[in-house]
Write a protein that holds these residues in place. Structure first.
Motif, PDB file in Angstrom:
ATOM      1  N   SER A 289       0.827  -1.207   0.000  1.00 40.74           N
ATOM      2  CA  SER A 289       0.000   0.000   0.000  1.00 40.74           C
ATOM      3  C   SER A 289       0.860   1.256   0.000  1.00 40.74           C
ATOM      4  CB  SER A 289      -0.929  -0.011   1.222  1.00 40.74           C
ATOM      5  OG  SER A 289      -1.678   1.177   1.292  1.00 40.74           O
ATOM      6  N   ALA A 290       1.899   1.260   0.835  1.00 39.48           N
ATOM      7  CA  ALA A 290       2.782   2.424   0.918  1.00 39.48           C
ATOM      8  C   ALA A 290       3.563   2.613  -0.382  1.00 39.48           C
ATOM      9  CB  ALA A 290       3.756   2.259   2.082  1.00 39.48           C
ATOM     10  N   ALA A 291       4.056   1.519  -0.948  1.00 36.00           N
ATOM     11  CA  ALA A 291       4.796   1.595  -2.212  1.00 36.00           C
ATOM     12  C   ALA A 291       3.890   2.109  -3.326  1.00 36.00           C
ATOM     13  CB  ALA A 291       5.357   0.223  -2.570  1.00 36.00           C
ATOM     14  N   ASN A 292       2.632   1.700  -3.288  1.00 31.47           N
ATOM     15  CA  ASN A 292       1.689   2.169  -4.306  1.00 31.47           C
ATOM     16  C   ASN A 292       1.446   3.673  -4.176  1.00 31.47           C
ATOM     17  OD1 ASN A 292      -0.472   1.779  -6.386  1.00 31.47           O
ATOM     18  ND2 ASN A 292      -1.735   2.487  -4.695  1.00 31.47           N
ATOM     19  N   GLU A 293       1.265   4.155  -2.940  1.00 34.69           N
ATOM     20  CA  GLU A 293       1.095   5.595  -2.746  1.00 34.69           C
ATOM     21  C   GLU A 293       2.288   6.366  -3.314  1.00 34.69           C
ATOM     22  OE1 GLU A 293      -0.271   7.350   0.954  1.00 34.69           O
ATOM     23  OE2 GLU A 293      -0.807   5.340   1.636  1.00 34.69           O
ATOM     24  N   GLN A 294       3.486   5.854  -3.043  1.00 36.63           N
ATOM     25  CA  GLN A 294       4.681   6.528  -3.527  1.00 36.63           C
ATOM     26  C   GLN A 294       4.787   6.443  -5.052  1.00 36.63           C
ATOM     27  OE1 GLN A 294       6.427   8.428  -1.754  1.00 36.63           O
ATOM     28  NE2 GLN A 294       8.030   8.959  -3.225  1.00 36.63           N
ATOM     29  N   ALA A 295       4.442   5.298  -5.607  1.00 39.25           N
ATOM     30  CA  ALA A 295       4.506   5.134  -7.066  1.00 39.25           C
ATOM     31  C   ALA A 295       3.530   6.070  -7.764  1.00 39.25           C
ATOM     32  CB  ALA A 295       4.213   3.682  -7.440  1.00 39.25           C
ATOM     33  N   LEU A 299       4.338   9.044 -10.380  1.00 42.33           N
ATOM     34  CA  LEU A 299       3.661   9.197 -11.675  1.00 42.33           C
ATOM     35  C   LEU A 299       3.178  10.630 -11.857  1.00 42.33           C
ATOM     36  CD1 LEU A 299       2.184   7.901 -14.243  1.00 42.33           C
ATOM     37  CD2 LEU A 299       0.160   7.855 -12.745  1.00 42.33           C
ATOM     38  N   LEU A 300       2.530  11.162 -10.830  1.00 43.85           N
ATOM     39  CA  LEU A 300       1.947  12.506 -10.927  1.00 43.85           C
ATOM     40  C   LEU A 300       3.017  13.582 -11.064  1.00 43.85           C
ATOM     41  CD1 LEU A 300      -0.894  12.140  -8.256  1.00 43.85           C
ATOM     42  CD2 LEU A 300      -1.106  11.975 -10.743  1.00 43.85           C
ATOM     43  N   THR A 301       4.197  13.318 -10.519  1.00 42.45           N
ATOM     44  CA  THR A 301       5.300  14.281 -10.638  1.00 42.45           C
ATOM     45  C   THR A 301       6.209  13.970 -11.835  1.00 42.45           C
ATOM     46  OG1 THR A 301       6.615  13.004  -9.058  1.00 42.45           O
ATOM     47  CG2 THR A 301       5.316  14.843  -8.186  1.00 42.45           C
ATOM     48  N   LYS A 302       5.774  13.016 -12.660  1.00 45.96           N
ATOM     49  CA  LYS A 302       6.446  12.665 -13.925  1.00 45.96           C
ATOM     50  C   LYS A 302       7.825  12.042 -13.731  1.00 45.96           C
ATOM     51  CE  LYS A 302       3.870  16.143 -16.544  1.00 45.96           C
ATOM     52  NZ  LYS A 302       3.922  17.179 -17.596  1.00 45.96           N
ATOM     53  N   GLU A 303       7.999  11.361 -12.588  1.00 39.98           N
ATOM     54  CA  GLU A 303       9.247  10.637 -12.351  1.00 39.98           C
ATOM     55  C   GLU A 303       9.206   9.252 -13.000  1.00 39.98           C
ATOM     56  OE1 GLU A 303      12.068  11.695 -10.704  1.00 39.98           O
ATOM     57  OE2 GLU A 303      11.099  13.663 -10.722  1.00 39.98           O
ATOM     58  N   ILE A 304       8.006   8.681 -13.108  1.00 42.29           N
ATOM     59  CA  ILE A 304       7.832   7.389 -13.777  1.00 42.29           C
ATOM     60  C   ILE A 304       6.622   7.481 -14.701  1.00 42.29           C
ATOM     61  CG2 ILE A 304       8.836   6.070 -11.866  1.00 42.29           C
ATOM     62  CD1 ILE A 304       5.980   5.239 -11.078  1.00 42.29           C
ATOM     63  N   ASP A 305       6.466   6.493 -15.587  1.00 43.49           N
ATOM     64  CA  ASP A 305       5.317   6.430 -16.484  1.00 43.49           C
ATOM     65  C   ASP A 305       4.249   5.507 -15.901  1.00 43.49           C
ATOM     66  OD1 ASP A 305       6.573   8.116 -18.319  1.00 43.49           O
ATOM     67  OD2 ASP A 305       7.565   6.428 -19.330  1.00 43.49           O
ATOM     68  N   ILE A 309       4.162   1.541 -12.898  1.00 44.37           N
ATOM     69  CA  ILE A 309       3.635   1.367 -11.532  1.00 44.37           C
ATOM     70  C   ILE A 309       3.690  -0.086 -11.072  1.00 44.37           C
ATOM     71  CG2 ILE A 309       1.589   1.542 -10.065  1.00 44.37           C
ATOM     72  CD1 ILE A 309       0.924   4.169 -11.458  1.00 44.37           C
ATOM     73  N   PRO A 310       3.099  -1.045 -11.803  1.00 45.20           N
ATOM     74  CA  PRO A 310       3.167  -2.430 -11.309  1.00 45.20           C
ATOM     75  C   PRO A 310       4.578  -2.992 -11.273  1.00 45.20           C
ATOM     76  CG  PRO A 310       2.177  -2.349 -13.508  1.00 45.20           C
ATOM     77  CD  PRO A 310       2.269  -0.944 -13.019  1.00 45.20           C
ATOM     78  N   VAL A 311       5.453  -2.511 -12.157  1.00 42.51           N
ATOM     79  CA  VAL A 311       6.851  -2.959 -12.155  1.00 42.51           C
ATOM     80  C   VAL A 311       7.520  -2.524 -10.848  1.00 42.51           C
ATOM     81  CG1 VAL A 311       9.078  -2.811 -13.341  1.00 42.51           C
ATOM     82  CG2 VAL A 311       6.955  -2.795 -14.676  1.00 42.51           C
ATOM     83  N   VAL A 312       7.264  -1.281 -10.441  1.00 43.28           N
ATOM     84  CA  VAL A 312       7.816  -0.765  -9.188  1.00 43.28           C
ATOM     85  C   VAL A 312       7.281  -1.563  -8.004  1.00 43.28           C
ATOM     86  CG1 VAL A 312       7.890   1.224  -7.631  1.00 43.28           C
ATOM     87  CG2 VAL A 312       8.176   1.557 -10.097  1.00 43.28           C
TER      88      VAL A 312
END
Length: 358
Positions: A289-295, A299-305, A309-312
């Motif tokens: 849950s915590a990792a998902n919040e961070q992921a 995403l919203l800050t454009k650090e990842i696509d 998300i599921p890869v992270v």
């Protein structure tokens, strides 16, 4: 209770009112949340703080013998091993505000203990419901990012809308259902229902399937959680167009139609990850849950696509197992630490992905 950065401004504003004898207690941050949650004049606490931040105020409310209207998935997902025993110890009730779990709770009324065979969680499939995995991989990542924050049926905040797009919201609800209703993971099923009219269902031992239906509207779950067991007379037209549900039965246009299907786990791997985290148990749901919040934040800050998300998340879960971070029977401090570690691990996994050029 207010934003810590606004506390001094609030104190100055109250003083400037110049009202004789008016001297309210002004608090901020978690201290303020806890004091509000256990205020002596409060009977029921609606816990709607996003993420694990709502866990400690909820626990303090339970200890103060307040009934809980649960509007925050993460509190029970991360804190289930601690909260479930406390609910029993202090003799309070925890009623769901989440639309799907409110639907299940409503369907359970009158069903005897042991009468439920299966819980069926419905989900719209989010904004990418009608897009193939292949097309998603070909699409401009920026387009996916923008679309992931727009929901076809519900008006929600950015984090929850992204969770709907990945269907992690449904994954979290699977874990939530396990804790709220004591149902084994093999007996919790997810079904895609594009219209968002059936909010969830239960299958009884005699094969009867009971569903709760209505407009996609959070007002009814909130009302039911706060008024249960009463059915309070209310006028709740469709929040998007003002129509009463009588219109839906006419079957005009998109109305009057219900369709269902099974989720594609290649498109929605977060569902698979949630089942895995739930079955591992202990602090793994808190870590996920915590990792998902961070992921989602990344995403919203454009650090990842979006497709990262599921890869992270899978990377964080693998890291947790490899480093033996999963505690089978955690206490509160260990759950809070698992939440912190999950966020940090998400950042580290992303850094590693970037270093490898993934």
């Amino acid at each position: 209770a207010c934003d810590e950065s606004k506390l001094e401004e609030l104190k100055a504003g109250v003083k400037a009112l110049g009202i004789e004898g008016y001297d309210p207690v002004l608090l901020s941050g978690q201290e303020g949340q806890i004091e509000v949650a256990r205020h002596p004049e409060c009977a029921t606490v609606v816990t709607g703080i996003v993420g694990c931040a709502g866990l400690i105020p909820t626990i303090e409310a339970i200890k103060a013998k307040k009934d809980i209207a649960l509007a925050n998935k993460e509190t029970i997902i991360a804190g289930g091993p601690v909260i479930a025993p406390l609910i029993e110890e202090y003799g309070v009730s925890m009623l769901p505000v989440d639309s799907e779990h409110s639907a299940i709770f409503q369907c359970l009324q009158g069903v005897p203990k042991g009468g439920v065979k299966k819980i069926i969680l419905t989900g719209s499939g989010g904004t990418f419901r009608d897009m193939s995995v292949e097309d998603m991989k070909k699409e401009d990542p920026e387009v996916l990012r923008q679309r992931s924050t727009t929901h076809p049926n519900w008006d929600m905040g950015a984090k929850i809308t992204v969770d709907s797009s990945t269907m992690m919201n449904k994954g979290l609800e699977i874990i939530e259902a396990h804790w709220l209703y004591g149902v084994e993971y093999d007996d919790i099923e997810v079904v895609i229902h594009p219209q968002s009219i059936v909010h969830s269902a239960i299958e009884c031992q005699d094969t009867a399937v009971l569903m709760q239906t209505g407009w996609p509207d959070m007002r009814l779950p909130i009302l039911y959680a706060l008024s249960h067991p009463a059915r309070v007379p209310a006028d709740l037209p469709n929040p998007r167009d003002g129509r009463n549900f009588d219109d839906w039965w006419l079957g005009e246009g998109k109305d009057g139609k219900l369709t269902f299907g099974k989720p594609d786990l290649e498109k929605y791997p977060c569902i698979r990850l949630a089942y895995k985290a739930g079955r591992i148990g202990g602090t793994m749901p808190a870590i996920l849950s915590a990792a998902n919040e961070q992921a989602v934040e990344l995403l919203l800050t454009k650090e990842i696509d979006f497709l990262d998300i599921p890869v992270v998340l899978e990377g964080v879960m693998d890291k947790a197992e490899a480093e033996k971070k999963v505690i089978a029977v955690p206490n509160l401090d260990e759950i809070v630490e698992a939440d912190r570690w999950g966020r940090e691990a998400a950042n580290l996994v992303v850094q590693d992905m970037k270093a490898k050029g993934e």
